[in-house]
Design a protein around this motif. Structure first.
Motif, short mmCIF file in Angstrom:
data_model
loop_
_atom_site.label_atom_id
_atom_site.label_comp_id
_atom_site.label_asym_id
_atom_site.label_seq_id
_atom_site.Cartn_x
_atom_site.Cartn_y
_atom_site.Cartn_z
N UNK A 74 0.83 -1.21 0.00
CA UNK A 74 0.00 0.00 0.00
C UNK A 74 0.86 1.26 0.00
N UNK A 75 0.24 2.38 -0.45
CA UNK A 75 0.95 3.64 -0.53
C UNK A 75 0.37 4.65 0.45
N UNK A 115 -3.10 6.51 0.20
CA UNK A 115 -3.95 5.67 -0.64
C UNK A 115 -3.63 5.73 -2.12
N UNK A 116 -2.55 6.42 -2.51
CA UNK A 116 -2.18 6.49 -3.91
C UNK A 116 -0.67 6.52 -4.07
N UNK A 117 -0.21 6.07 -5.24
CA UNK A 117 1.22 6.03 -5.54
C UNK A 117 1.79 7.44 -5.52
N UNK A 118 3.03 7.58 -5.02
CA UNK A 118 3.67 8.88 -4.91
C UNK A 118 5.04 8.85 -5.57
N UNK A 119 5.41 9.89 -6.32
CA UNK A 119 6.71 9.90 -7.01
C UNK A 119 7.86 10.04 -6.02
N UNK A 135 -1.10 -5.05 5.71
CA UNK A 135 -0.17 -3.91 5.75
C UNK A 135 -0.87 -2.57 5.94
N UNK A 136 -0.26 -1.73 6.75
CA UNK A 136 -0.72 -0.37 6.97
C UNK A 136 0.39 0.55 6.46
#
Length: 332
Positions: A138-139, A142-146, A215-216
């Motif tokens: 997980x990111x 809640x979303x992928x980050x560069x 996972x958190x």
């Protein structure tokens, strides 16, 4: 900030974010009295220097990185008059630092988004030789980050090896970021079922989820030099061996020559385009057409048609054989 190459406006935006802790470019612009465009330019500089972390895209939120940790990486690259900058960094850190002090245990629990972001940035800043990573959910947020700080580290000679999961390449934006890092020097491979998210620095410190079952993203384990690091490195290397390499444009261009120095050609085209190279790499890694289509930003039908065309050009009877032939030609 001038001793580390930053200007007055960068300094103002940094101090404003230190006060706000988390803000968008528009919020910072209102706070410092500058235009959003000017503030975004400052934020890009600060992110590249590892002083600020970008979270998400729509809209992007920016978080301050612990000053004593982030500035230390810049200070180490300077000489002479930067000694006093360390003092200022430590003073600023007192306003931000929270949580229990570190212990002598080889494993430390890191909790909270800010603490995790600070740990990720600090570990990369401390890297002297290599960074090994498995990019998987997980990111945070809640979303992928560069990870723009990686570009900075690659430029000073730190080696990066990344194993990407299928979920970490789920959109064209994700693939474009991977390609940008590969062109900057990252060694990247794709393993669709990779799920053991981890970051290992110089084989002596690692950051990983506290649990792989549930996972958190805001709870991690910081592992210092111990037998656990050896186990994590072993796990990474096994995934690395199973994964499919992603080649840079330069390597693809060199693939035009065989071992005897003679050019090879398939249907009068010696090497695939960057787009076809990405498609072949994702196909060879085991990703399905639907996942490949989502990653490349095209329809599943387009992927199927292009795969069929490439199979014909390669003279392959199956997708497996197409991957094998493409690998022999140095395309993937």
């Amino acid at each position: 900030m001038e001793p580390v190459g930053l200007g007055r406006r960068d300094n103002d935006v940094y101090l404003a974010l230190l006060e706000l802790r988390r803000a968008t470019a528009v919020e910072l612009a209102e706070h410092v009295g500058e235009s959003p465009a000017a503030v975004r330019a400052c934020l890009a500089t600060l992110v590249g220097a590892g002083l600020v972390h970008q979270l998400g895209y729509a809209p992007a939120a920016y978080l301050i990185v612990a000053p004593d940790e982030a500035l230390a990486a810049l200070i180490q690259r300077r000489r002479g008059d930067l000694a006093r900058m360390q003092v200022h960094a430590e003073e600023l850190a007192q306003r931000l630092r929270s949580g229990p002090p570190r212990t002598g245990s080889p494993v430390e629990l890191v909790e909270g988004e800010d603490a995790v972001i600070a740990s990720v940035t600090r570990l990369q800043a401390q890297a002297r030789k290599e960074v090994l990573a498995v990019d998987a959910p997980p990111y945070l947020g809640g979303q992928w980050n560069p990870n723009d700080f990686e570009i900075t580290q690659l430029a000073v000679g730190v080696e990066y090896r990344f194993v990407y999961s299928a979920d970490s390449l789920s959109t064209p934006m994700h693939v474009a970021n991977m390609r940008r890092c590969v062109e900057a020097g990252e060694q990247a491979r794709v393993l669709p079922d990779a799920s053991m998210k981890m970051l290992i620095v110089d084989r002596h410190t690692a950051l990983m989820p506290a649990s792989y079952q549930d996972p958190d993203p805001a709870v991690r384990l910081l592992v210092r030099e111990s037998a656990l690091i050896d186990v994590l490195v072993c796990g990474f290397e096994q995934m690395w061996q199973r994964a499919t390499p992603v080649l840079s444009e330069a390597v693809l261009s060199e693939a035009v020559l065989t071992g005897t120095g003679q050019p090879t050609a398939v249907a009068d085209r010696p090497v695939p385009s960057a787009r076809d190279g990405e498609l072949l790499a994702l196909l060879a890694s085991g990703m399905k057409d639907r996942s490949i289509a989502r990653a490349l930003g095209v329809t599943e039908r387009t992927v199927g048609r292009r795969v069929t065309e490439l199979m014909t050009e390669l003279g392959a009877q199956s997708r497996f054989q197409a991957g094998l032939l493409a690998s022999r030609k140095g395309w993937i």
